[in-house]
Design an enzyme around this catalytic site. Structure first.
Site, mmCIF file in Angstrom:
data_model
loop_
_atom_site.group_PDB
_atom_site.id
_atom_site.type_symbol
_atom_site.label_atom_id
_atom_site.label_comp_id
_atom_site.label_asym_id
_atom_site.label_seq_id
_atom_site.Cartn_x
_atom_site.Cartn_y
_atom_site.Cartn_z
ATOM 1 N N HIS A 1 0.810 -1.009 0.100
ATOM 2 C CA HIS A 1 0.067 -0.089 0.002
ATOM 3 C C HIS A 1 0.831 1.090 0.126
ATOM 4 C CE1 HIS A 1 -2.755 3.022 1.547
ATOM 5 N NE2 HIS A 1 -3.777 2.223 1.285
ATOM 6 N N TYR A 2 0.459 2.509 -0.406
ATOM 7 C CA TYR A 2 1.154 3.623 -0.511
ATOM 8 C C TYR A 2 1.491 4.114 0.997
ATOM 9 C CZ TYR A 2 -2.930 6.449 0.187
ATOM 10 O OH TYR A 2 -3.929 6.781 0.883
ATOM 11 N N ARG A 3 0.724 3.612 2.072
ATOM 12 C CA ARG A 3 1.201 4.021 3.447
ATOM 13 C C ARG A 3 2.251 3.341 3.952
ATOM 14 N NH1 ARG A 3 -5.065 4.771 4.605
ATOM 15 N NH2 ARG A 3 -5.342 6.725 3.886
#
Length: 182
Positions: free
Chosen positions: A128-130
């Site tokens: 995920h981008y987080r």
């Protein structure tokens, strides 16, 4: 086995230095936990072959640390390329977490992500981008409640799997003593 989008992927890299434009990955390890930080599986712990020329250019700290912990010997004995290590790691992760579900988890994880983007882009894209960065809580504790830091000590072996285990324990410690969620 528990394939679940709530599972967390913990990763740690050891590198020849801190600049991804000049340095390379020399070790990678992964652990998958459930959302409550219980370890579900440990992935492959892989020493990545790099040239003697590159290893000889490491700074004194890297030379000393990675000689003492045995990593340099493992790197020299390894035949694995960064791509092969990336594929083995992805094969492991695909059994536990769907692509794009888990943030990348660890300590100072943005640094590892920089190297993944450059040398293991398919693995970098799996997250995920987080980010779930334990060092953020450490920095906040240092400013807001410094006495909390006294209760957790790391061994600092600078071996990827050991570092991940410590990061998970450290987050659990902050959850209990700083965030008081337990």
């Amino acid at each position: 086995m528990s394939f679940d989008k709530q599972n967390l992927i913990w990763i740690d890299l050891e590198m020849t230095g801190l600049d991804p434009e000049k340095e390379r990955i020399i070790e990678i390890a992964t652990i998958v936990t459930d959302k409550n930080l219980n370890i579900l599986a440990e992935g492959p712990v892989l020493a990545v072959h790099q040239s003697d020329e590159l290893l000889n250019k490491m700074n004194d700290w890297c030379q000393k640390t990675h000689s003492e912990n045995g990593l340099i010997e493992r790197i020299k004995a390894s035949k694995l390329t960064e791509r092969a290590a990336e594929l083995q790691t992805l094969d492991f992760l695909k059994k536990w977490v769907p692509k794009g579900a888990s943030p990348i988890c660890g300590n100072s994880i943005a640094q590892d992500k920089r190297f993944l983007v450059k040398y293991m882009p398919d693995l970098a894209d799996y997250f995920h981008y987080r980010h779930l960065d334990v060092s953020t809580l450490k920095e906040l504790a240092a400013r807001w409640k410094p006495e909390i830091l006294e209760g957790f000590k790391k061994e600092n072996t600078h071996l990827a799997l050991d570092d991940i285990r410590e990061s998970i324990k450290e987050l659990a410690y902050y959850r209990e003593h700083f965030m008081k969620l337990d």
